[in-house]
Design a protein around this motif. Sequence first.
Motif, PDB file in Angstrom:
ATOM      1  N   ALA A  43      10.494   4.486  24.969  1.00  0.00           N
ATOM      2  CA  ALA A  43      11.216   5.737  24.712  1.00  0.00           C
ATOM      3  C   ALA A  43      12.676   5.472  24.379  1.00  0.00           C
ATOM      4  CB  ALA A  43      11.100   6.660  25.922  1.00  0.00           C
ATOM      5  N   GLY A  44      13.285   4.518  25.056  1.00  0.00           N
ATOM      6  CA  GLY A  44      14.677   4.178  24.762  1.00  0.00           C
ATOM      7  C   GLY A  44      14.856   3.706  23.333  1.00  0.00           C
ATOM      8  N   ALA A  45      13.902   2.905  22.849  1.00  0.00           N
ATOM      9  CA  ALA A  45      13.982   2.416  21.472  1.00  0.00           C
ATOM     10  C   ALA A  45      13.828   3.557  20.473  1.00  0.00           C
ATOM     11  CB  ALA A  45      12.913   1.353  21.236  1.00  0.00           C
ATOM     12  N   VAL A  46      12.898   4.465  20.725  1.00  0.00           N
ATOM     13  CA  VAL A  46      12.707   5.607  19.821  1.00  0.00           C
ATOM     14  C   VAL A  46      13.976   6.451  19.764  1.00  0.00           C
ATOM     15  CG1 VAL A  46      11.412   7.736  19.437  1.00  0.00           C
ATOM     16  CG2 VAL A  46      10.207   5.650  20.118  1.00  0.00           C
ATOM     17  N   ALA A  47      14.595   6.678  20.912  1.00  0.00           N
ATOM     18  CA  ALA A  47      15.801   7.497  20.961  1.00  0.00           C
ATOM     19  C   ALA A  47      16.935   6.883  20.150  1.00  0.00           C
ATOM     20  CB  ALA A  47      16.239   7.711  22.409  1.00  0.00           C
ATOM     21  N   VAL A  48      17.194   5.597  20.348  1.00  0.00           N
ATOM     22  CA  VAL A  48      18.312   4.958  19.645  1.00  0.00           C
ATOM     23  C   VAL A  48      18.028   4.848  18.152  1.00  0.00           C
ATOM     24  CG1 VAL A  48      19.649   2.828  19.422  1.00  0.00           C
ATOM     25  CG2 VAL A  48      19.112   3.734  21.692  1.00  0.00           C
ATOM     26  N   ALA A  49      16.795   4.504  17.788  1.00  0.00           N
ATOM     27  CA  ALA A  49      16.456   4.434  16.365  1.00  0.00           C
ATOM     28  C   ALA A  49      16.618   5.791  15.700  1.00  0.00           C
ATOM     29  CB  ALA A  49      15.026   3.921  16.195  1.00  0.00           C
ATOM     30  N   THR A  50      16.197   6.841  16.385  1.00  0.00           N
ATOM     31  CA  THR A  50      16.353   8.193  15.844  1.00  0.00           C
ATOM     32  C   THR A  50      17.826   8.551  15.697  1.00  0.00           C
ATOM     33  OG1 THR A  50      14.255   8.905  16.817  1.00  0.00           O
ATOM     34  CG2 THR A  50      15.835  10.628  16.234  1.00  0.00           C
ATOM     35  N   ALA A  51      18.625   8.219  16.699  1.00  0.00           N
ATOM     36  CA  ALA A  51      20.061   8.504  16.628  1.00  0.00           C
ATOM     37  C   ALA A  51      20.701   7.792  15.444  1.00  0.00           C
ATOM     38  CB  ALA A  51      20.742   8.102  17.923  1.00  0.00           C
ATOM     39  N   VAL A  81      17.709  -1.911  18.253  1.00  0.00           N
ATOM     40  CA  VAL A  81      16.876  -1.176  17.303  1.00  0.00           C
ATOM     41  C   VAL A  81      17.646  -0.315  16.306  1.00  0.00           C
ATOM     42  CG1 VAL A  81      16.540   0.983  18.599  1.00  0.00           C
ATOM     43  CG2 VAL A  81      14.641   0.021  17.261  1.00  0.00           C
ATOM     44  N   ALA A  82      18.927  -0.109  16.476  1.00  0.00           N
ATOM     45  CA  ALA A  82      19.655   0.801  15.584  1.00  0.00           C
ATOM     46  C   ALA A  82      19.509   0.433  14.110  1.00  0.00           C
ATOM     47  CB  ALA A  82      21.135   0.865  15.983  1.00  0.00           C
ATOM     48  N   PRO A  83      19.585  -0.846  13.711  1.00  0.00           N
ATOM     49  CA  PRO A  83      19.401  -1.144  12.282  1.00  0.00           C
ATOM     50  C   PRO A  83      18.047  -0.697  11.740  1.00  0.00           C
ATOM     51  CG  PRO A  83      20.450  -2.990  13.387  1.00  0.00           C
ATOM     52  CD  PRO A  83      20.007  -2.040  14.462  1.00  0.00           C
ATOM     53  N   LEU A  84      17.025  -0.720  12.570  1.00  0.00           N
ATOM     54  CA  LEU A  84      15.711  -0.228  12.147  1.00  0.00           C
ATOM     55  C   LEU A  84      15.777   1.262  11.839  1.00  0.00           C
ATOM     56  CD1 LEU A  84      12.269  -0.990  13.767  1.00  0.00           C
ATOM     57  CD2 LEU A  84      12.990   1.365  13.455  1.00  0.00           C
ATOM     58  N   GLY A  85      16.433   2.025  12.699  1.00  0.00           N
ATOM     59  CA  GLY A  85      16.575   3.453  12.435  1.00  0.00           C
ATOM     60  C   GLY A  85      17.310   3.716  11.139  1.00  0.00           C
ATOM     61  N   ASP A 109      12.817   8.949   6.724  1.00  0.00           N
ATOM     62  CA  ASP A 109      11.541   9.446   7.264  1.00  0.00           C
ATOM     63  C   ASP A 109      11.570   9.277   8.784  1.00  0.00           C
ATOM     64  OD1 ASP A 109       8.917   9.881   8.097  1.00  0.00           O
ATOM     65  OD2 ASP A 109       8.032   8.903   6.339  1.00  0.00           O
ATOM     66  N   LEU A 110      11.888  10.347   9.506  1.00  0.00           N
ATOM     67  CA  LEU A 110      12.056  10.244  10.956  1.00  0.00           C
ATOM     68  C   LEU A 110      10.752   9.920  11.671  1.00  0.00           C
ATOM     69  CD1 LEU A 110      14.574  13.123  11.733  1.00  0.00           C
ATOM     70  CD2 LEU A 110      15.032  10.683  11.397  1.00  0.00           C
ATOM     71  N   SER A 111       9.613  10.346  11.136  1.00  0.00           N
ATOM     72  CA  SER A 111       8.346   9.984  11.770  1.00  0.00           C
ATOM     73  C   SER A 111       8.100   8.488  11.645  1.00  0.00           C
ATOM     74  CB  SER A 111       7.189  10.772  11.153  1.00  0.00           C
ATOM     75  OG  SER A 111       7.016  10.449   9.785  1.00  0.00           O
ATOM     76  N   LEU A 112       8.498   7.914  10.524  1.00  0.00           N
ATOM     77  CA  LEU A 112       8.366   6.472  10.347  1.00  0.00           C
ATOM     78  C   LEU A 112       9.353   5.722  11.243  1.00  0.00           C
ATOM     79  CD1 LEU A 112       6.774   4.377   8.747  1.00  0.00           C
ATOM     80  CD2 LEU A 112       8.479   4.566   6.915  1.00  0.00           C
ATOM     81  N   VAL A 113      10.530   6.278  11.418  1.00  0.00           N
ATOM     82  CA  VAL A 113      11.497   5.693  12.353  1.00  0.00           C
ATOM     83  C   VAL A 113      10.870   5.545  13.734  1.00  0.00           C
ATOM     84  CG1 VAL A 113      13.643   6.125  13.626  1.00  0.00           C
ATOM     85  CG2 VAL A 113      13.570   6.467  11.151  1.00  0.00           C
ATOM     86  N   ALA A 114      10.270   6.611  14.237  1.00  0.00           N
ATOM     87  CA  ALA A 114       9.663   6.574  15.568  1.00  0.00           C
ATOM     88  C   ALA A 114       8.506   5.587  15.621  1.00  0.00           C
ATOM     89  CB  ALA A 114       9.191   7.973  15.961  1.00  0.00           C
ATOM     90  N   GLU A 115       7.648   5.618  14.612  1.00  0.00           N
ATOM     91  CA  GLU A 115       6.491   4.713  14.582  1.00  0.00           C
ATOM     92  C   GLU A 115       6.924   3.256  14.608  1.00  0.00           C
ATOM     93  OE1 GLU A 115       3.991   3.119  10.892  1.00  0.00           O
ATOM     94  OE2 GLU A 115       3.700   5.274  11.230  1.00  0.00           O
ATOM     95  N   GLN A 116       7.895   2.915  13.777  1.00  0.00           N
ATOM     96  CA  GLN A 116       8.348   1.532  13.686  1.00  0.00           C
ATOM     97  C   GLN A 116       9.148   1.119  14.923  1.00  0.00           C
ATOM     98  OE1 GLN A 116       7.924  -0.821  10.769  1.00  0.00           O
ATOM     99  NE2 GLN A 116       6.171   0.566  10.832  1.00  0.00           N
ATOM    100  N   ALA A 175       0.809  -1.216   0.000  1.00  0.00           N
ATOM    101  CA  ALA A 175       0.000   0.000   0.000  1.00  0.00           C
ATOM    102  C   ALA A 175       0.840   1.264   0.000  1.00  0.00           C
ATOM    103  CB  ALA A 175      -0.932   0.000   1.203  1.00  0.00           C
ATOM    104  N   HIS A 176       2.002   1.227   0.661  1.00  0.00           N
ATOM    105  CA  HIS A 176       2.822   2.424   0.796  1.00  0.00           C
ATOM    106  C   HIS A 176       4.275   2.085   0.494  1.00  0.00           C
ATOM    107  CE1 HIS A 176      -0.501   4.519   2.717  1.00  0.00           C
ATOM    108  NE2 HIS A 176      -0.680   3.458   3.460  1.00  0.00           N
ATOM    109  N   PRO A 177       4.911   2.830  -0.398  1.00  0.00           N
ATOM    110  CA  PRO A 177       6.336   2.580  -0.634  1.00  0.00           C
ATOM    111  C   PRO A 177       7.134   2.884   0.629  1.00  0.00           C
ATOM    112  CG  PRO A 177       5.650   4.615  -1.703  1.00  0.00           C
ATOM    113  CD  PRO A 177       4.401   3.950  -1.178  1.00  0.00           C
ATOM    114  N   VAL A 178       7.944   1.943   1.044  1.00  0.00           N
ATOM    115  CA  VAL A 178       8.727   2.100   2.268  1.00  0.00           C
ATOM    116  C   VAL A 178      10.125   2.590   1.909  1.00  0.00           C
ATOM    117  CG1 VAL A 178       9.684   0.908   4.269  1.00  0.00           C
ATOM    118  CG2 VAL A 178       7.427   0.277   3.410  1.00  0.00           C
ATOM    119  N   PRO A 179      10.582   3.688   2.499  1.00  0.00           N
ATOM    120  CA  PRO A 179      11.908   4.222   2.172  1.00  0.00           C
ATOM    121  C   PRO A 179      13.008   3.410   2.835  1.00  0.00           C
ATOM    122  CG  PRO A 179      10.902   5.571   3.864  1.00  0.00           C
ATOM    123  CD  PRO A 179       9.875   4.534   3.479  1.00  0.00           C
TER     124      PRO A 179
END
Length: 302
Positions: free
Chosen positions: A173-181, A140-144, A150-157, A5-9
């Motif tokens: 919150a820890g996962a969101v932080a590391v994925a964002t980093a 989670v770093a490989p996910l980020g 797409d940083l909003s997608l990073v946080a969501e995933q 449904a949505h192209p994933v970057p």
Amino acid sequence: MTPDAHPVPADRPSARRSLEGLSLGDAFGERWFPLFRDRPQAYAEIRARRTPQEPAWHWTDDTAMALGVLRVLDRYGEIRPRELAQAFALGHDADPARGYGHGMHQLLPRLLQEPERWPELTRELFDGEGSLGNGAAMRVAPLGAWFHRDLSLVAEQAVLSARVTHAHPEGIAGAVAVATAAALSVRGELDLAAVADATPPSAVRDGLTEAVRVPFTTEPWKAADLLGNGQRVRADDTVPFAVWCAARHPGDLVPALWTTAEGFGDVDTTCAIVGGIVAARAGVGAVPQEWLSRREALPGAA
């Protein structure tokens, strides 16, 4: 969201670089982890940058679970919680001696039998509060890196990946932080304030905000005293120092790992987080071949 449904970057090469760095940090950090108790001179050896002499550097549950994350992303292009729960459970079943924490030893065998029950089983941990540990952050770093465009997608995933095992808001919150980093690292934009801003309100975010005020000229042991070093096995006691170390050496993995090791504490986990963030951009090409040959090999296809 579905891949159809949505192209994933997606950025598989950056995610794989992150995994390589994560596993190296994990294996390197594990060499020092037991020595702080048993060998008083370990800190002096770290300060002198003496390479650990063990011929084989094995990685731990940090890498085993990161492999699960990347396998799900590689197959589906997104985090699917049931499938991720099953991947984690299968990894634990194959080798439960990787250093999993008590909560995961409780949870993952149950998920092996009933992966669809992950929401209720995860919430049952720690008297119904869910885990606020650093496990969701360490993997989670490989996910980020995968979703870095797409940083909003990073946080969501990252939230989806965390909730499979860590229902507590601090663990998430820890996962969101590391994925964002990690995402910012790939983009060449790693910045402590930006990571803090992207992290949900939490003690993790408070710690990152404090990390912004710690100059990079600070001795690592002092930064660890201020920010935590993972010894309490909580996300808020682990993530701020790890992200500080990564931001201190954003393009140079080896100094980043030595700096992290100087903080003592849960060294395999802090080094895994730092390795995953820094290598998402820098890779492991500048790492001594001696280190890479000693590190336990990763599966060829993640």
